[in-house]
Design an enzyme around this catalytic site. Sequence first.
Site, PDB file in Angstrom:
ATOM      1  N   LYS A  42       0.407  44.612   0.835  1.00 49.41           N
ATOM      2  CA  LYS A  42       1.750  45.178   0.984  1.00 49.41           C
ATOM      3  C   LYS A  42       1.752  46.678   0.669  1.00 49.41           C
ATOM      4  CE  LYS A  42       4.192  41.592   2.299  1.00 49.41           C
ATOM      5  NZ  LYS A  42       4.606  41.517   3.714  1.00 49.41           N
ATOM      6  N   THR A  85      14.291  32.083   1.082  1.00 50.20           N
ATOM      7  CA  THR A  85      13.784  31.674   2.401  1.00 50.20           C
ATOM      8  C   THR A  85      12.831  30.503   2.150  1.00 50.20           C
ATOM      9  OG1 THR A  85      11.798  33.036   2.292  1.00 50.20           O
ATOM     10  CG2 THR A  85      13.769  34.106   3.182  1.00 50.20           C
ATOM     11  N   TYR A 112      -2.065  39.898  -1.900  1.00 47.03           N
ATOM     12  CA  TYR A 112      -0.719  40.117  -1.350  1.00 47.03           C
ATOM     13  C   TYR A 112      -0.228  41.526  -1.688  1.00 47.03           C
ATOM     14  CZ  TYR A 112       4.223  39.128  -0.335  1.00 47.03           C
ATOM     15  OH  TYR A 112       5.504  39.154   0.163  1.00 47.03           O
ATOM     16  N   ASP A 145      -1.689  34.200  16.399  1.00 46.94           N
ATOM     17  CA  ASP A 145      -2.049  34.567  15.024  1.00 46.94           C
ATOM     18  C   ASP A 145      -2.155  36.090  14.976  1.00 46.94           C
ATOM     19  OD1 ASP A 145      -3.281  35.067  12.603  1.00 46.94           O
ATOM     20  OD2 ASP A 145      -4.846  33.551  12.857  1.00 46.94           O
TER      21      ASP A 145
HETATM   22  N1  LIG Z   1      11.157  35.803   1.075  1.00 47.52           N
HETATM   23  C1  LIG Z   1      10.937  36.757   0.196  1.00 47.52           C
HETATM   24  O1  LIG Z   1      11.475  36.738  -0.899  1.00 47.52           O
HETATM   25  C2  LIG Z   1      10.033  37.917   0.549  1.00 47.52           C
HETATM   26  C3  LIG Z   1       9.954  38.961  -0.361  1.00 47.52           C
HETATM   27  C4  LIG Z   1       9.154  40.059  -0.066  1.00 47.52           C
HETATM   28  C5  LIG Z   1       8.443  40.099   1.134  1.00 47.52           C
HETATM   29  N2  LIG Z   1       8.536  39.064   2.000  1.00 47.52           N
HETATM   30  C6  LIG Z   1       7.750  39.177   3.232  1.00 47.52           C
HETATM   31  O2  LIG Z   1       8.580  38.965   4.344  1.00 47.52           O
HETATM   32  C7  LIG Z   1       7.809  38.363   5.402  1.00 47.52           C
HETATM   33  C8  LIG Z   1       8.528  37.113   5.870  1.00 47.52           C
HETATM   34  O3  LIG Z   1       8.689  36.243   4.787  1.00 47.52           O
HETATM   35  P1  LIG Z   1       9.650  34.962   4.861  1.00 47.52           P
HETATM   36  O4  LIG Z   1      10.228  34.805   3.529  1.00 47.52           O
HETATM   37  O5  LIG Z   1      10.515  35.054   6.042  1.00 47.52           O
HETATM   38  O6  LIG Z   1       8.519  33.820   5.078  1.00 47.52           O
HETATM   39  P2  LIG Z   1       8.565  32.440   5.911  1.00 47.52           P
HETATM   40  O7  LIG Z   1       7.443  31.614   5.399  1.00 47.52           O
HETATM   41  O8  LIG Z   1       9.957  31.875   5.903  1.00 47.52           O
HETATM   42  O9  LIG Z   1       8.243  32.932   7.400  1.00 47.52           O
HETATM   43  C9  LIG Z   1       6.992  33.492   7.714  1.00 47.52           C
HETATM   44  C10 LIG Z   1       6.648  33.128   9.137  1.00 47.52           C
HETATM   45  O10 LIG Z   1       5.387  33.765   9.461  1.00 47.52           O
HETATM   46  C11 LIG Z   1       4.610  32.839  10.209  1.00 47.52           C
HETATM   47  N3  LIG Z   1       3.197  33.169  10.046  1.00 47.52           N
HETATM   48  C12 LIG Z   1       2.409  32.968   8.966  1.00 47.52           C
HETATM   49  N4  LIG Z   1       1.165  33.404   9.212  1.00 47.52           N
HETATM   50  C13 LIG Z   1       1.166  33.883  10.485  1.00 47.52           C
HETATM   51  C14 LIG Z   1       0.163  34.451  11.319  1.00 47.52           C
HETATM   52  N5  LIG Z   1      -1.093  34.604  10.884  1.00 47.52           N
HETATM   53  N6  LIG Z   1       0.507  34.847  12.577  1.00 47.52           N
HETATM   54  C15 LIG Z   1       1.777  34.677  13.037  1.00 47.52           C
HETATM   55  N7  LIG Z   1       2.762  34.126  12.281  1.00 47.52           N
HETATM   56  C16 LIG Z   1       2.457  33.744  11.019  1.00 47.52           C
HETATM   57  C17 LIG Z   1       4.950  31.479   9.610  1.00 47.52           C
HETATM   58  O11 LIG Z   1       4.638  30.428  10.507  1.00 47.52           O
HETATM   59  C18 LIG Z   1       6.447  31.616   9.352  1.00 47.52           C
HETATM   60  O12 LIG Z   1       7.227  31.165  10.454  1.00 47.52           O
HETATM   61  C19 LIG Z   1       6.419  38.124   4.828  1.00 47.52           C
HETATM   62  O13 LIG Z   1       5.578  39.193   5.203  1.00 47.52           O
HETATM   63  C20 LIG Z   1       6.642  38.153   3.339  1.00 47.52           C
HETATM   64  O14 LIG Z   1       5.498  38.574   2.668  1.00 47.52           O
HETATM   65  C21 LIG Z   1       9.315  37.967   1.727  1.00 47.52           C
END
Ligand SMILES: NC(=O)c1ccc[n+]([C@@H]2O[C@H](COP(=O)([O-])OP(=O)(O)OC[C@H]3O[C@@H](n4cnc5c(N)ncnc54)[C@H](O)[C@@H]3O)[C@@H](O)[C@H]2O)c1
Length: 268
Positions: free
Chosen positions: A164, A195, A160, A67
């Site tokens: 960020k 995603t 969030y 974590d």
């Molecule tokens: N997908 C989007 O549109 C988007 C847009 C802007 C920012 N983001 C950011 O990109 C990052 C990845 O997003 P994503 O879309 O790949 O999400 P996702 O849910 O597909 O993957 C996130 C991963 O992080 C892991 N995770 C969650 N909490 C955790 C913790 N405390 N410790 C370790 N691992 C942990 C989850 O198990 C998961 O495998 C995030 O920070 C998200 O805020 C995503």
Amino acid sequence: MSEVAHTYPELQGRVVLITGGASGLGQASARSFAAAGARVAVADLRRDAALDEAAHLGSDHLGLAGDVADEGDVRRMVDAAVARWGRLDVLVNCAGIPDTFQPTVEQDVAAFRRLVDIHLCGTYMMCKAVAPHMLAQGRGAIVNLNSIAGVLGLARRNAYSAAKAGIGMMTRTLGCEWAAQGVRVNAVAPGYMLTPFSQRLIDEGKLDAQRVRRRTPAGRFGTAQHIADAVLFLASDRAEFITGVTLPVDGGYMAWGAASDAYDGPLD
Ligand SMILES: NC(=O)c1ccc[n+]([C@@H]2O[C@H](COP(=O)([O-])OP(=O)(O)OC[C@H]3O[C@@H](n4cnc5c(N)ncnc54)[C@H](O)[C@@H]3O)[C@@H](O)[C@H]2O)c1
């Protein structure tokens, strides 16, 4: 030789630790680094998913459970990667969860704290833990995950967005602190990428996919690969003089300022 290995030959053999590497943007980044010949530690809260993803990448790679909001776990994950390969060249901070989207007066402070703990404190602790190794090597690259939510005001997403925005500023402060010692710190700010993270928001009715497409000049969602491509560039030697920046990867979302829709083409 894969196309990405040809583009970034310097990534061959480099050691890359990716949090949240078992899904979405982290997974796509892990696969691109592996295709470039890097050795990848896939770290994730979900142990089995991390081990599965590392196994999928092959025997040169490592799955780690932990974590990012827990300082002990952070130390153990970094130590495990260094114990395996004796160095650490790249850190990508992808671990994250979405906000609750509740009206502020109904929000739970514990949920606010958990989000800030994961995104902002997690990114901070991971950077702090890898830095001694990178500084001793005189070289390293960190790529953080910011968001359009860290730059623009999205109502009801207090934790969030604040986390960020904090990551955006910490990217600058750390970039400034370590620049002269060869350690670069940058961020990408994804727009709406398809995603599991964003698909869940669509399925739960928290995100209107058609409205997102109308508001995005490119008229579509981005892909995880778009982010992986930007992450690899920022981690590569091609970005040698780039530090402290947040690079939007959003199909023009943050550039758009008019009152009308940004895209008036067909929606399939
Ligand atoms: N997908 C989007 O549109 C988007 C847009 C802007 C920012 N983001 C950011 O990109 C990052 C990845 O997003 P994503 O879309 O790949 O999400 P996702 O849910 O597909 O993957 C996130 C991963 O992080 C892991 N995770 C969650 N909490 C955790 C913790 N405390 N410790 C370790 N691992 C942990 C989850 O198990 C998961 O495998 C995030 O920070 C998200 O805020 C995503």
